[in-house]
Design a protein around this motif. Sequence first.
Motif: not given
Length: 396
Positions: A352, A356, A337, A348, A343
């Motif tokens: 995210i 998660a 990631w 999105r 980020p």
Amino acid sequence: MAHESLPGNRIRVWYRPMRPRDSAEGHRVSTPLELLFDLCFVVAVGQAAAQLHHALSEGHLGHGVLSFAMVFFAIWWGWLNFSWFASAFDTDDVPYRLATLVQIAGGLTVAAGVDKAFEGDFTIVVIGYVLMRLAAVTQWLRAARQAPEARPTAYFYAAGITLCQILWIVRLALPGTSGLIGFFVLVVLELAVPVLAERRSGTAWHPHHIAERYGLFTLIVLGETVLSATNAVKEGIAEGEHTGELVSLAAAGLVLVFSMWWLYFDQPGHARLERGNSLRTALSWGYGHYLIFGSAAAVGAGLELAVGFDSGQAHVSGVVTALAVTIPVAVFLLSVWLLHIGPTNECRPIAIGFPAAAVLVLAASFGPAPIHVTAVLAAVLVGVTVIATHGEREPG
């Protein structure tokens, strides 16, 4: 330039001046020598993962993880430095090949010393490490002589690497805690050499070539993970008990490895390197792969531990067994990631989704069937990634 004619009008080059290669060179791919380098270094990765599994199964959790991290640094750092140098200066002549083969011999020596290192004796690992690093020094000295534009940087690399190797040898005499502190100090010094050297005048590394090199090493580490887990399942099934559980675990492990492969390669690594186009981006991307490579290798050890647990051979609890898989998977997801997605990625769902999923994977450690749940979560993240990044129809 000395050469000899070969059948088919090919030319074998015995010697050519070592000059920086074009960072925009077309069709730049990994060479057979680089592939051999990777193949030999995965032996050391396999040894480190096997010893990590052994330490975990005996309940030596802290010692096993620390020893693995220390040994893996020697493997990863030797591979990284060779790969970036080759991206900038690979001449593929006889002197270059011979120096590279010496580095491979050093890597195999490191592999031979992994067992002793987990017992606290790093002598063989240091011998192998110093051998491959000093072979790299000869390459930098050659670049300094034959590439005037790179001379200050090349000399700084040669001097910095040599100093570090002297200190690694001195560290062998340090006892206990002093030796451990000395290890981390030397790691910082090793990491600082490229940072300081590249600020003088950056080397001409090739983004596509570097991304391919890292991708290939990720592949062989994942392959080693599959091999380790397969051998463990095979041994468990041979005993004639717990066959159903082991087959189910093997299926979950396969889904997990497939998902890790998909998630790593879904976003092209060279795109991130080209977008950043800075020393900071190159260093963070290159250094950050320590976590990707190390976590991928550790997943194999964790899956082996899970097989031992289901077979009644591991001397650890179910939660510890689960964490041996879920922690490296979570580290892998977060690292991919940060290095490939970011980020602030405009997509999105995946920006995210990765963190998660990492949190949910860690939480799965304390529930039923944690490895199966982890595999499902990784597969779901693959699905989210596919839909979010490839769901739109192309025009026409």
